[in-house]
Design an enzyme around this catalytic site. Structure first.
Site, PDB file in Angstrom:
ATOM      1  N   THR A   1       1.516  -4.889   4.131  1.00 43.35           N
ATOM      2  CA  THR A   1       1.352  -5.359   5.512  1.00 43.35           C
ATOM      3  C   THR A   1       0.706  -6.744   5.590  1.00 43.35           C
ATOM      4  OG1 THR A   1      -0.763  -4.187   5.623  1.00 43.35           O
ATOM      5  CG2 THR A   1       1.165  -3.039   6.495  1.00 43.35           C
TER       6      THR A   1
ATOM      7  N   SER B   1       1.301  -7.593  -1.371  1.00 37.93           N
ATOM      8  CA  SER B   1       1.987  -8.675  -0.661  1.00 37.93           C
ATOM      9  C   SER B   1       1.145  -9.946  -0.551  1.00 37.93           C
ATOM     10  CB  SER B   1       2.468  -8.218   0.711  1.00 37.93           C
ATOM     11  OG  SER B   1       1.410  -8.172   1.627  1.00 37.93           O
ATOM     12  N   SER B   2      -0.104  -9.885  -0.921  1.00 31.62           N
ATOM     13  CA  SER B   2      -0.908 -11.110  -0.961  1.00 31.62           C
ATOM     14  C   SER B   2      -0.389 -12.042  -2.058  1.00 31.62           C
ATOM     15  CB  SER B   2      -2.374 -10.785  -1.233  1.00 31.62           C
ATOM     16  OG  SER B   2      -2.817  -9.848  -0.299  1.00 31.62           O
TER      17      SER B   2
ATOM     18  N   GLN C   1      -4.530 -21.004  18.631  1.00 32.70           N
ATOM     19  CA  GLN C   1      -5.292 -19.955  17.929  1.00 32.70           C
ATOM     20  C   GLN C   1      -5.260 -18.634  18.695  1.00 32.70           C
ATOM     21  OE1 GLN C   1      -9.292 -21.363  17.060  1.00 32.70           O
ATOM     22  NE2 GLN C   1      -8.508 -23.241  16.132  1.00 32.70           N
ATOM     23  N   CYS C   2      -4.873 -18.690  19.972  1.00 25.86           N
ATOM     24  CA  CYS C   2      -4.771 -17.448  20.763  1.00 25.86           C
ATOM     25  C   CYS C   2      -3.513 -16.690  20.357  1.00 25.86           C
ATOM     26  CB  CYS C   2      -4.626 -17.763  22.250  1.00 25.86           C
ATOM     27  SG  CYS C   2      -6.038 -18.580  22.950  1.00 25.86           S
TER      28      CYS C   2
ATOM     29  N   THR D   1       0.814  -1.221   0.000  1.00 21.64           N
ATOM     30  CA  THR D   1       0.000   0.000   0.000  1.00 21.64           C
ATOM     31  C   THR D   1       0.842   1.262   0.000  1.00 21.64           C
ATOM     32  OG1 THR D   1      -1.783  -1.117   1.156  1.00 21.64           O
ATOM     33  CG2 THR D   1      -1.764   1.262   1.314  1.00 21.64           C
TER      34      THR D   1
HETATM   35  N1  ASP Z   1      -2.812  -5.459   0.331  1.00 24.17           N
HETATM   36  C1  ASP Z   1      -1.689  -4.648   0.769  1.00 24.17           C
HETATM   37  C2  ASP Z   1      -0.447  -5.510   0.751  1.00 24.17           C
HETATM   38  O1  ASP Z   1      -0.229  -6.265   1.644  1.00 24.17           O
HETATM   39  C3  ASP Z   1      -1.953  -4.092   2.119  1.00 24.17           C
HETATM   40  C4  ASP Z   1      -0.829  -3.229   2.664  1.00 24.17           C
HETATM   41  O2  ASP Z   1       0.158  -2.973   2.066  1.00 24.17           O
HETATM   42  O3  ASP Z   1      -0.998  -2.764   3.796  1.00 24.17           O
HETATM   43  O4  ASP Z   1       0.326  -5.404  -0.162  1.00 24.17           O
END
Ligand code: ASP
Length: 358
Positions: free
Chosen positions: A103, A72-73, A291-292, A28
């Site tokens: 992120t 980053s996905s 999972q916590c 982002t």
């Molecule tokens: N979808 C974005 C990514 O991870 C979100 C971000 O950068 O915060 O590339």
């Protein structure tokens, strides 16, 4: 990979004393809205126009950009190999490294690099932003500027933070202890099981006791083999035998991260335990992760986890799922001995878990 390299000409009046390499992967921070109103990554050259202050720093900055910056996905194994290789290749030339990254999967990438860069003795600071740098209220400038400062900070000539970290929203966290916990507010990351390494305000307040110390004479080694034949099974009430059975039967699968409840508890129904036993007997590595976000797996604390221990499910202690998945991928490719994989899965490799693991 066909990287783009940009060297920033600094206008600082004094002699330049520090050098940082920025690796721009996307995210982002460097995105803009396309015609349909969706955020898409743009080139680093355009980002520099948004932060003219970079030129005034007393730091020599080089930027290596992925040829196509990504959300980053879309991070994959090759991207991790590329990032680690760029750092390894340029290790001696720079005081520190800043990785600009989305992120969404930053905690996975930071975890993976902490394993791939063995013997790291310099800062590798991952950062990004929740709002693109072109937005008035963007968090990108502060995140980037402070990351650069952390990357060059030394005490007695030695880097203060010689490890892979995430800096975000005034907080420096150990990368392999971090988790993305917020998709809207600026405080995107948390590390529930390990203290922050620093907080930034008027000064940057380092938590020296929590930072891995610099070790004289350590040689950087870089690993470029990873194996992604792993999966995460997240338990939920009502999970069926069919689902677990299909997972275990999967061809080529080598390891399972079993996300259990609380302190490592699972259903105690015979069908579930039998299938887990079958998985272990088949040679699959099964690592129990809670999972916590906070606390740890303690197999044997409740009857519902005692059986997992008995059948050979390994305890991930207080490791995050992000650090566990990447650790499994790393060990499967780099550790030939099965018993050593098991031993290493329950032992800290790069500060990703606390020593106690049962
Ligand atoms: N979808 C974005 C990514 O991870 C979100 C971000 O950068 O915060 O590339």
């Amino acid at each position: 990979m066909n990287y783009k390299i940009v060297r920033l000409n600094t206008t600082a009046k004094t002699e330049i004393e520090h050098a940082v390499l920025i690796i721009y992967t996307g995210g982002t921070l460097g995105m803009a809205y396309d015609a349909q109103g969706a955020l898409v990554p743009f080139n680093f050259g355009q980002i520099l126009e948004k932060i003219p202050n970079l030129n005034n720093l007393n730091i020599s900055i080089t930027v290596i950009s992925f040829p196509e910056p990504i959300d980053s996905s879309n991070i994959n194994l090759q991207h991790w190999v590329d990032m680690a290789y760029i750092i390894y290749e340029n290790y001696d030339t720079y005081d520190g490294f800043v990785v600009l990254h989305g992120t969404d999967t930053m905690a996975y990438s930071a975890s993976m690099l902490s394993y791939m860069l063995k013997g790291l003795n310099k800062p590798v600071i991952f950062t990004g932003a929740q709002l693109p740098i072109s937005e008035m209220r963007s968090d990108a400038r502060e995140n980037l500027m402070t990351s650069l400062e952390i990357a060059i900070t030394k005490a007695n000539g030695k880097p203060v933070v010689p490890e892979v970290c995430i800096f975000f929203n005034h907080t420096l966290l150990r990368g392999n202890r971090s988790k993305k916990v917020q998709s809207v507010h600026f405080d995107a990351f948390e590390s529930e099981n390990y203290p922050a390494l620093a907080e930034s305000g008027i000064i940057i307040d380092y938590n020296y006791a929590a930072i891995r110390p610099h070790e004289e004479g350590k040689q950087l080694r870089y690993f470029n083999q990873l194996d992604n034949q792993v999966m995460v099974i997240k338990l939920f009430p009502g999970i069926t035998q069919n689902v677990i059975e299909s997972c275990i039967k999967m061809k080529r699968l080598k390891g399972i991260i079993l996300e259990t409840y609380g302190s490592g508890n699972s259903p105690s129904e015979p069908w579930f335990l039998n299938l887990m036993e079958k998985a272990v007997e088949k040679g699959l590595f099964v690592l129990n992760v809670s999972q916590c976000n906070g606390g740890r797996v303690i197999q044997g604390r409740y009857q519902t986890s005692k059986d997992l221990k008995r059948i050979g499910v390994l305890s991930g202690g207080d490791i995050t799922t992000e650090a566990a998945v990447t650790k499994m991928m790393f060990l499967l490719a780099n550790e030939p001995d099965e018993n050593e994989i098991k031993r290493k899965l329950i032992t800290p490799l790069a500060g990703e878990m606390s020593v106690l693991s049962q």
